[in-house]
Design an enzyme around this catalytic site. Structure first.
Site, PDB file in Angstrom:
ATOM      1  CG  ASP A   1     -18.269  22.978   2.840  1.00 20.37           C
ATOM      2  OD1 ASP A   1     -18.109  23.732   4.108  1.00 20.37           O
ATOM      3  OD2 ASP A   1     -18.942  21.656   3.324  1.00 20.37           O
TER       4      ASP A   1
ATOM      5  CE  LYS B   1     -16.128  20.577   8.287  1.00 17.82           C
ATOM      6  NZ  LYS B   1     -15.699  19.247   8.369  1.00 17.82           N
TER       7      LYS B   1
ATOM      8  CG  MET C   1     -11.505  12.753   1.153  1.00 18.32           C
ATOM      9  SD  MET C   1     -12.162  12.969   3.098  1.00 18.32           S
ATOM     10  CE  MET C   1     -13.618  12.294   2.677  1.00 18.32           C
TER      11      MET C   1
HETATM   12  N1  SAH Z   1     -19.177  15.932  -0.665  1.00 17.47           N
HETATM   13  C1  SAH Z   1     -18.142  15.911  -2.240  1.00 17.47           C
HETATM   14  C2  SAH Z   1     -16.929  15.053  -1.198  1.00 17.47           C
HETATM   15  C3  SAH Z   1     -15.952  15.652  -0.386  1.00 17.47           C
HETATM   16  S1  SAH Z   1     -14.939  14.921   0.321  1.00 17.47           S
HETATM   17  C4  SAH Z   1     -18.939  15.387  -3.364  1.00 17.47           C
HETATM   18  O1  SAH Z   1     -19.722  14.529  -3.569  1.00 17.47           O
HETATM   19  O2  SAH Z   1     -18.216  14.943  -4.057  1.00 17.47           O
HETATM   20  C5  SAH Z   1     -13.528  15.879  -0.368  1.00 17.47           C
HETATM   21  C6  SAH Z   1     -13.019  14.992  -1.541  1.00 17.47           C
HETATM   22  O3  SAH Z   1     -13.859  14.554  -2.550  1.00 17.47           O
HETATM   23  C7  SAH Z   1     -11.674  15.004  -1.998  1.00 17.47           C
HETATM   24  O4  SAH Z   1     -10.636  14.928  -1.612  1.00 17.47           O
HETATM   25  C8  SAH Z   1     -11.431  14.513  -3.325  1.00 17.47           C
HETATM   26  O5  SAH Z   1     -11.414  13.642  -3.087  1.00 17.47           O
HETATM   27  C9  SAH Z   1     -13.500  14.625  -3.959  1.00 17.47           C
HETATM   28  N2  SAH Z   1     -13.213  15.712  -4.791  1.00 17.47           N
HETATM   29  C10 SAH Z   1     -14.281  16.544  -4.434  1.00 17.47           C
HETATM   30  N3  SAH Z   1     -14.210  17.216  -5.462  1.00 17.47           N
HETATM   31  C11 SAH Z   1     -13.440  16.799  -6.154  1.00 17.47           C
HETATM   32  C12 SAH Z   1     -12.939  17.486  -8.088  1.00 17.47           C
HETATM   33  N4  SAH Z   1     -13.583  18.421  -8.464  1.00 17.47           N
HETATM   34  N5  SAH Z   1     -12.508  16.747  -8.520  1.00 17.47           N
HETATM   35  C13 SAH Z   1     -12.115  15.551  -7.680  1.00 17.47           C
HETATM   36  N6  SAH Z   1     -12.214  15.335  -6.899  1.00 17.47           N
HETATM   37  C14 SAH Z   1     -13.298  16.100  -6.408  1.00 17.47           C
END
Ligand code: SAH
Length: 247
Positions: A35, A56, A168
């Site tokens: 991803d 995505k 998000m």
């Molecule tokens: N499965 C992932 C979340 C995917 S949804 C998890 O457990 O972290 C994608 C959202 O995750 C982004 O819109 C943001 O809100 C958050 N996100 C993912 N990586 C991030 C990062 N390094 N710093 C801040 N927010 C992050």
């Protein structure tokens, strides 16, 4: 390892925040479907695997979920050891369980591997304790974005007494703010917005519920970011964070 699909969390970005089990799965992988929130640096653990980007990100051109399903199935049926690498944890806003169900229904063995989810990483990297005796008895992980536009019970969230961690939410700041205010959360409730958590370019913006939108605008907050809302968001045990490994 026999042919199967590993649904693996790569953690929030810092390659050192990945589990040993994730590293073992990558070592064994012949095909890795990655991803776009995953730090490509973690691919050092699978130098010989075929790597397929299937990002995505919201707003960008995306690989349809059905196509990702079929691709995993095809490689697994060919006998390859497949790793599906996702940002954070595969089961926190990551469709890990949907993909696992679908693959199992098609007779494929699946293993889920935890990752550190972005909200937990972001808070801790900023020294924010999401739970704290006498202050926050719990934490609620919430997505501001839904595919079906179903509405959240913001009022219940505002009154839950738990720290809220919003994923998000960058494009939904106004809605988050207005709904929580309308739900009865005090205007002065501290807010921390953390961009690129755990990466060398991590930035944090502190504000409160009343000021979060203006603060985010002035800060030019961009995705990916998480928001921590609650009394603990004013705290900051300034941990000496070592991000050199990823610099
Ligand atoms: N499965 C992932 C979340 C995917 S949804 C998890 O457990 O972290 C994608 C959202 O995750 C982004 O819109 C943001 O809100 C958050 N996100 C993912 N990586 C991030 C990062 N390094 N710093 C801040 N927010 C992050």
């Amino acid at each position: 390892m026999s042919a199967k699909v590993w649904l693996v969390g790569a953690g929030p970005g810092d390659p050192e925040l990945m589990t040993l089990k994730a590293v073992r799965a990558l070592n064994a992988a012949q095909v890795v479907m990655i991803d776009d929130l995953v730090n490509p640096a973690v691919l050092e653990h699978c130098p010989n695997a075929k790597v397929i980007p299937v990002g995505k990100r919201g707003g960008c051109r995306s690989t349809p979920q059905a196509f990702i399903h079929r691709l995993m199935l095809r490689y697994a049926r060919q006998g390859y050891c497949v790793v599906r690498l996702k940002g954070g944890d595969p089961c926190i806003f990551g469709r890990g369980s949907e993909e696992a169900d679908w693959l199992q229904a098609h007779g494929i063995e699946v293993e889920l591997v935890n990752g550190i989810t972005a909200g937990l990483a972001g808070a801790t990297q900023c020294g924010i304790p999401l739970t704290l005796r006498g202050v926050a008895r719990g934490v609620t992980l919430v997505t501001a974005h839904t595919q079906d536009d179903s509405s959240l019970n913001w009022r219940a969230l505002a009154q839950s007494g738990t720290t809220l961690v919003i994923y998000m939410g960058v494009a939904k700041l106004e809605e988050v703010q207005q709904e929580l205010l309308a739900g009865g959360l005090p205007a002065g409730t501290p807010v921390a917005m953390i961009e690129n958590a755990s990466l060398p370019q991590q930035r944090e913006c502190r504000s409160d519920l009343a000021g979060m939108r203006e603060a985010a605008l002035a800060f030019e907050l961009k995705a990916p970011a998480v928001m921590v809302i609650g009394e603990v968001a004013a705290l900051g045990v300034k941990a000496a964070v070592d991000r050199q490994a990823t610099a």
